[in-house]
Design a protein around this motif. Structure first.
Motif, PDB file in Angstrom:
ATOM      1  N   ASP A  14       0.836  -1.204   0.000  1.00 37.65           N
ATOM      2  CA  ASP A  14       0.000   0.000   0.000  1.00 37.65           C
ATOM      3  C   ASP A  14       0.871   1.255   0.000  1.00 37.65           C
ATOM      4  O   ASP A  14       0.604   2.218  -0.708  1.00 37.65           O
ATOM      5  CB  ASP A  14      -0.945   0.011   1.208  1.00 37.65           C
ATOM      6  CG  ASP A  14      -2.021  -1.065   1.108  1.00 37.65           C
ATOM      7  OD1 ASP A  14      -2.303  -1.522  -0.026  1.00 37.65           O
ATOM      8  OD2 ASP A  14      -2.555  -1.459   2.153  1.00 37.65           O
ATOM      9  N   TYR A  15       1.926   1.218   0.817  1.00 36.09           N
ATOM     10  CA  TYR A  15       2.865   2.344   0.859  1.00 36.09           C
ATOM     11  C   TYR A  15       3.514   2.533  -0.514  1.00 36.09           C
ATOM     12  O   TYR A  15       3.607   3.652  -1.018  1.00 36.09           O
ATOM     13  CB  TYR A  15       3.934   2.100   1.934  1.00 36.09           C
ATOM     14  CG  TYR A  15       5.047   3.116   1.907  1.00 36.09           C
ATOM     15  CD1 TYR A  15       4.900   4.349   2.527  1.00 36.09           C
ATOM     16  CD2 TYR A  15       6.247   2.845   1.243  1.00 36.09           C
ATOM     17  CE1 TYR A  15       5.919   5.298   2.495  1.00 36.09           C
ATOM     18  CE2 TYR A  15       7.268   3.787   1.203  1.00 36.09           C
ATOM     19  CZ  TYR A  15       7.103   5.009   1.836  1.00 36.09           C
ATOM     20  OH  TYR A  15       8.114   5.940   1.793  1.00 36.09           O
ATOM     21  N   ALA A  17       2.367   1.620  -3.410  1.00 33.81           N
ATOM     22  CA  ALA A  17       1.357   2.086  -4.372  1.00 33.81           C
ATOM     23  C   ALA A  17       1.162   3.596  -4.247  1.00 33.81           C
ATOM     24  O   ALA A  17       1.038   4.298  -5.248  1.00 33.81           O
ATOM     25  CB  ALA A  17       0.036   1.348  -4.156  1.00 33.81           C
ATOM     26  N   THR A  18       1.169   4.086  -3.022  1.00 34.22           N
ATOM     27  CA  THR A  18       1.054   5.529  -2.786  1.00 34.22           C
ATOM     28  C   THR A  18       2.267   6.249  -3.359  1.00 34.22           C
ATOM     29  O   THR A  18       2.160   7.271  -4.031  1.00 34.22           O
ATOM     30  CB  THR A  18       0.937   5.821  -1.270  1.00 34.22           C
ATOM     31  OG1 THR A  18      -0.168   5.086  -0.757  1.00 34.22           O
ATOM     32  CG2 THR A  18       0.725   7.288  -0.998  1.00 34.22           C
ATOM     33  N   LEU A  19       3.444   5.676  -3.093  1.00 35.20           N
ATOM     34  CA  LEU A  19       4.709   6.248  -3.558  1.00 35.20           C
ATOM     35  C   LEU A  19       4.761   6.305  -5.087  1.00 35.20           C
ATOM     36  O   LEU A  19       5.216   7.293  -5.661  1.00 35.20           O
ATOM     37  CB  LEU A  19       5.858   5.373  -3.032  1.00 35.20           C
ATOM     38  CG  LEU A  19       7.264   5.907  -3.047  1.00 35.20           C
ATOM     39  CD1 LEU A  19       7.397   7.075  -2.064  1.00 35.20           C
ATOM     40  CD2 LEU A  19       8.240   4.807  -2.653  1.00 35.20           C
ATOM     41  N   SER A  20       4.273   5.275  -5.733  1.00 35.50           N
ATOM     42  CA  SER A  20       4.396   5.146  -7.196  1.00 35.50           C
ATOM     43  C   SER A  20       3.184   5.672  -7.949  1.00 35.50           C
ATOM     44  O   SER A  20       3.168   5.621  -9.178  1.00 35.50           O
ATOM     45  CB  SER A  20       4.600   3.676  -7.551  1.00 35.50           C
ATOM     46  OG  SER A  20       3.378   2.972  -7.375  1.00 35.50           O
ATOM     47  N   GLY A  21       2.174   6.103  -7.218  1.00 38.51           N
ATOM     48  CA  GLY A  21       0.941   6.511  -7.883  1.00 38.51           C
ATOM     49  C   GLY A  21       0.241   5.320  -8.525  1.00 38.51           C
ATOM     50  O   GLY A  21      -0.446   5.455  -9.530  1.00 38.51           O
ATOM     51  N   GLY A  22       0.453   4.141  -7.974  1.00 40.91           N
ATOM     52  CA  GLY A  22      -0.206   2.933  -8.470  1.00 40.91           C
ATOM     53  C   GLY A  22       0.474   2.294  -9.677  1.00 40.91           C
ATOM     54  O   GLY A  22      -0.075   1.393 -10.294  1.00 40.91           O
ATOM     55  N   GLU A  27       7.000   0.325  -9.115  1.00 41.23           N
ATOM     56  CA  GLU A  27       7.190  -0.301  -7.797  1.00 41.23           C
ATOM     57  C   GLU A  27       8.229  -1.414  -7.887  1.00 41.23           C
ATOM     58  O   GLU A  27       9.126  -1.513  -7.053  1.00 41.23           O
ATOM     59  CB  GLU A  27       5.868  -0.885  -7.281  1.00 41.23           C
ATOM     60  CG  GLU A  27       4.834   0.161  -6.944  1.00 41.23           C
ATOM     61  CD  GLU A  27       3.451  -0.436  -6.690  1.00 41.23           C
ATOM     62  OE1 GLU A  27       3.343  -1.643  -6.397  1.00 41.23           O
ATOM     63  OE2 GLU A  27       2.464   0.327  -6.789  1.00 41.23           O
TER      64      GLU A  27
END
Length: 115
Positions: A14-15, A17-22, A27
């Motif tokens: 989840d972290y 995904a937030t960092l990569s914009g999904g 990732e």
């Protein structure tokens, strides 16, 4: 975000995904870069533990703590923090065990990244 990841994953997806914009590809790139760096750093860490070089152990542990935190590998970050904070000439046995735990966690990350 699917729930197909095993609950035992050391990676906070989840972290990431937030960092990569999904962006799953990004990732995996971040994790691959982390893995390459961490493998090299762990090799140096094992050498430092075997030589009883407390200063080097703390430096390598500090690096791994930051690097693993940056990509959301919280368990590894916690173990590295413990290694950095608790290593003294008297606790080299514990340092060896913590280093082995870091290696085990990294192997799990490698399995997930290459899956």
């Amino acid at each position: 975000m699917g729930n197909w990841e095993p609950m035992t994953s050391p990676i906070d997806w989840d972290y990431l995904a937030t960092l990569s914009g999904g962006d799953r590809e990004f990732e995996l790139e971040l994790l691959q870069t982390f893995v390459e760096d961490a493998q090299e750093r762990l090799g140096a860490l094992v050498k430092a533990v075997n030589e009883g070089n407390v200063d080097q152990i703390k430096r390598d542990a500090h690096h791994l703590k930051g690097a693993s935190g940056n990509v959301g590998i919280r368990t590894m970050q916690a173990v590295a923090a413990q290694l950095e904070d608790s290593t003294t000439p008297e606790t080299l046995g514990q340092a060896k065990a913590l280093t082995e735990e870091l290696q085990r966690l990294l192997n799990t990350v490698v399995s997930e990244v290459s899956a």
